[in-house]
Design an enzyme around this catalytic site. Structure first.
Site, PDB file in Angstrom:
ATOM      1  N   THR A   8      38.061  40.416  37.759  1.00 48.02           N
ATOM      2  CA  THR A   8      38.691  40.067  39.018  1.00 48.02           C
ATOM      3  C   THR A   8      38.177  38.708  39.463  1.00 48.02           C
ATOM      4  O   THR A   8      37.074  38.302  39.084  1.00 48.02           O
ATOM      5  CB  THR A   8      38.389  41.110  40.119  1.00 48.02           C
ATOM      6  OG1 THR A   8      39.091  40.746  41.312  1.00 48.02           O
ATOM      7  CG2 THR A   8      36.903  41.175  40.425  1.00 48.02           C
ATOM      8  N   ASN A  10      38.539  38.279  42.809  1.00 45.31           N
ATOM      9  CA  ASN A  10      38.387  38.654  44.218  1.00 45.31           C
ATOM     10  C   ASN A  10      36.898  38.705  44.553  1.00 45.31           C
ATOM     11  O   ASN A  10      36.183  39.621  44.123  1.00 45.31           O
ATOM     12  CB  ASN A  10      39.045  40.016  44.460  1.00 45.31           C
ATOM     13  CG  ASN A  10      38.993  40.452  45.910  1.00 45.31           C
ATOM     14  OD1 ASN A  10      38.013  40.217  46.611  1.00 45.31           O
ATOM     15  ND2 ASN A  10      40.058  41.110  46.356  1.00 45.31           N
ATOM     16  N   ASP A  70      41.361  49.122  39.520  1.00 48.05           N
ATOM     17  CA  ASP A  70      42.601  49.007  40.273  1.00 48.05           C
ATOM     18  C   ASP A  70      42.474  50.011  41.396  1.00 48.05           C
ATOM     19  O   ASP A  70      42.073  51.164  41.177  1.00 48.05           O
ATOM     20  CB  ASP A  70      43.829  49.312  39.410  1.00 48.05           C
ATOM     21  CG  ASP A  70      45.102  48.801  40.065  1.00 48.05           C
ATOM     22  OD1 ASP A  70      45.107  47.649  40.531  1.00 48.05           O
ATOM     23  OD2 ASP A  70      46.091  49.553  40.120  1.00 48.05           O
ATOM     24  N   SER A  71      42.736  49.570  42.586  1.00 47.99           N
ATOM     25  CA  SER A  71      42.507  50.429  43.736  1.00 47.99           C
ATOM     26  C   SER A  71      43.600  50.231  44.759  1.00 47.99           C
ATOM     27  O   SER A  71      44.338  49.239  44.734  1.00 47.99           O
ATOM     28  CB  SER A  71      41.141  50.125  44.359  1.00 47.99           C
ATOM     29  OG  SER A  71      41.041  48.757  44.725  1.00 47.99           O
ATOM     30  N   GLY A 149      41.313  43.934  53.160  1.00 47.38           N
ATOM     31  CA  GLY A 149      42.460  44.805  52.941  1.00 47.38           C
ATOM     32  C   GLY A 149      42.747  45.698  54.131  1.00 47.38           C
ATOM     33  O   GLY A 149      42.834  45.243  55.278  1.00 47.38           O
ATOM     34  N   TYR A 150      42.863  47.002  53.861  1.00 49.12           N
ATOM     35  CA  TYR A 150      43.212  47.969  54.894  1.00 49.12           C
ATOM     36  C   TYR A 150      41.981  48.545  55.603  1.00 49.12           C
ATOM     37  O   TYR A 150      42.118  49.471  56.419  1.00 49.12           O
ATOM     38  CB  TYR A 150      44.026  49.116  54.275  1.00 49.12           C
ATOM     39  CG  TYR A 150      45.303  48.664  53.622  1.00 49.12           C
ATOM     40  CD1 TYR A 150      46.491  48.553  54.356  1.00 49.12           C
ATOM     41  CD2 TYR A 150      45.345  48.336  52.270  1.00 49.12           C
ATOM     42  CE1 TYR A 150      47.672  48.138  53.757  1.00 49.12           C
ATOM     43  CE2 TYR A 150      46.520  47.908  51.661  1.00 49.12           C
ATOM     44  CZ  TYR A 150      47.678  47.816  52.404  1.00 49.12           C
ATOM     45  OH  TYR A 150      48.850  47.393  51.810  1.00 49.12           O
ATOM     46  N   LYS A 171      29.050  51.268  53.585  1.00 47.72           N
ATOM     47  CA  LYS A 171      30.285  51.478  52.836  1.00 47.72           C
ATOM     48  C   LYS A 171      29.989  51.860  51.388  1.00 47.72           C
ATOM     49  O   LYS A 171      30.668  52.713  50.805  1.00 47.72           O
ATOM     50  CB  LYS A 171      31.143  50.205  52.890  1.00 47.72           C
ATOM     51  CG  LYS A 171      32.505  50.342  52.214  1.00 47.72           C
ATOM     52  CD  LYS A 171      33.301  49.054  52.334  1.00 47.72           C
ATOM     53  CE  LYS A 171      34.624  49.167  51.576  1.00 47.72           C
ATOM     54  NZ  LYS A 171      35.404  47.904  51.626  1.00 47.72           N
ATOM     55  N   HIS A 176      35.378  54.520  47.750  1.00 44.66           N
ATOM     56  CA  HIS A 176      36.069  54.885  46.514  1.00 44.66           C
ATOM     57  C   HIS A 176      35.570  54.063  45.341  1.00 44.66           C
ATOM     58  O   HIS A 176      35.401  54.574  44.232  1.00 44.66           O
ATOM     59  CB  HIS A 176      37.569  54.695  46.700  1.00 44.66           C
ATOM     60  CG  HIS A 176      37.972  53.349  47.238  1.00 44.66           C
ATOM     61  ND1 HIS A 176      37.436  52.821  48.396  1.00 44.66           N
ATOM     62  CD2 HIS A 176      38.842  52.403  46.781  1.00 44.66           C
ATOM     63  CE1 HIS A 176      37.958  51.636  48.620  1.00 44.66           C
ATOM     64  NE2 HIS A 176      38.814  51.357  47.664  1.00 44.66           N
TER      65      HIS A 176
END
Length: 201
Positions: A8, A10, A70-71, A149-150, A171, A176
């Site tokens: 990634t 990111n 992938d999430s 993100g969300y 976190k 996840h």
């Protein structure tokens, strides 16, 4: 020092993984360290397929073991959307959140889950995939400035803070991504002794 590439660019994800690796004798590289990397199309139909595509591509190009995740966010009332399209649901994080909240307007069932699947590739093949999840609910108004993100609209079950209101350390205890990573690391340490030199286990 062993090297492993996380497939990634990111930097938010890279920093999360760096903190998760912590004590491990591994130097984590990302695709930002390989500016000529041509990229790969994520054309899978599941999180596992997309993670595998990315991990295998990075492994072959960088010629070292690689892993990829992938999430995404699956919202019950939306039939699992945005799912694998989470990062492409709209152009920016703010627009993605606004779109999602718009679709949930007036909906009573706010249950959702974040899903992450990690794929490990070495020696030109995908070895295994690992799934992690965290269940929670979607709130009406974004809260918090951490994460990405969300995160500002997702409250994990049993908590009253959004992911974006938690510290990175908090976190990493429940996310996840952290759950999937712990499964992957345990697998490497317990089952893949042949890769000890590559992974620094």
């Amino acid at each position: 020092m062993a090297y492993i590439v996380v497939a990634t660019a990111n930097q938010h994800k890279v920093e999360e993984y760096r903190q998760l690796i912590g004590h491990q004798k591994i130097e984590l590289r990302s695709l930002a360290d390989y500016p000529a990397y041509p990229g790969v199309e994520e054309n899978g139909s599941t999180f596992a397929e997309n993670a595998s595509i990315k991990a295998l591509s990075a492994c072959k190009y960088c010629d070292v073991p690689a892993f990829a995740d992938d999430s995404g966010l699956e919202v019950t009332a939306l039939g699992g959307r945005p799912g694998i399209h989470s990062s492409r649901y709209a152009p920016t994080d703010a627009e993605r959140i606004a779109k999602l909240l718009g679709e949930l307007k007036g909906v009573s069932d706010r249950s959702a889950r974040f899903v992450c699947v990690i794929a490990i590739a070495a020696n030109g093949e995908v070895i295994e995939t690992f799934e992690g999840e965290v269940k929670g609910r979607i709130i009406d108004t974004p809260r918090g400035t951490n994460g990405f993100g969300y995160d500002p609209i997702f409250v994990p079950d049993g908590m009253d803070k959004t992911f974006a209101e938690l510290t990175q350390e908090e976190k990493n205890q429940i996310s996840h991504r952290a759950n999937a990573y712990r499964k992957a690391l345990e697998f490497v340490e317990d089952e893949m002794a042949i890769l000890d030199d590559d992974f620094g286990a």
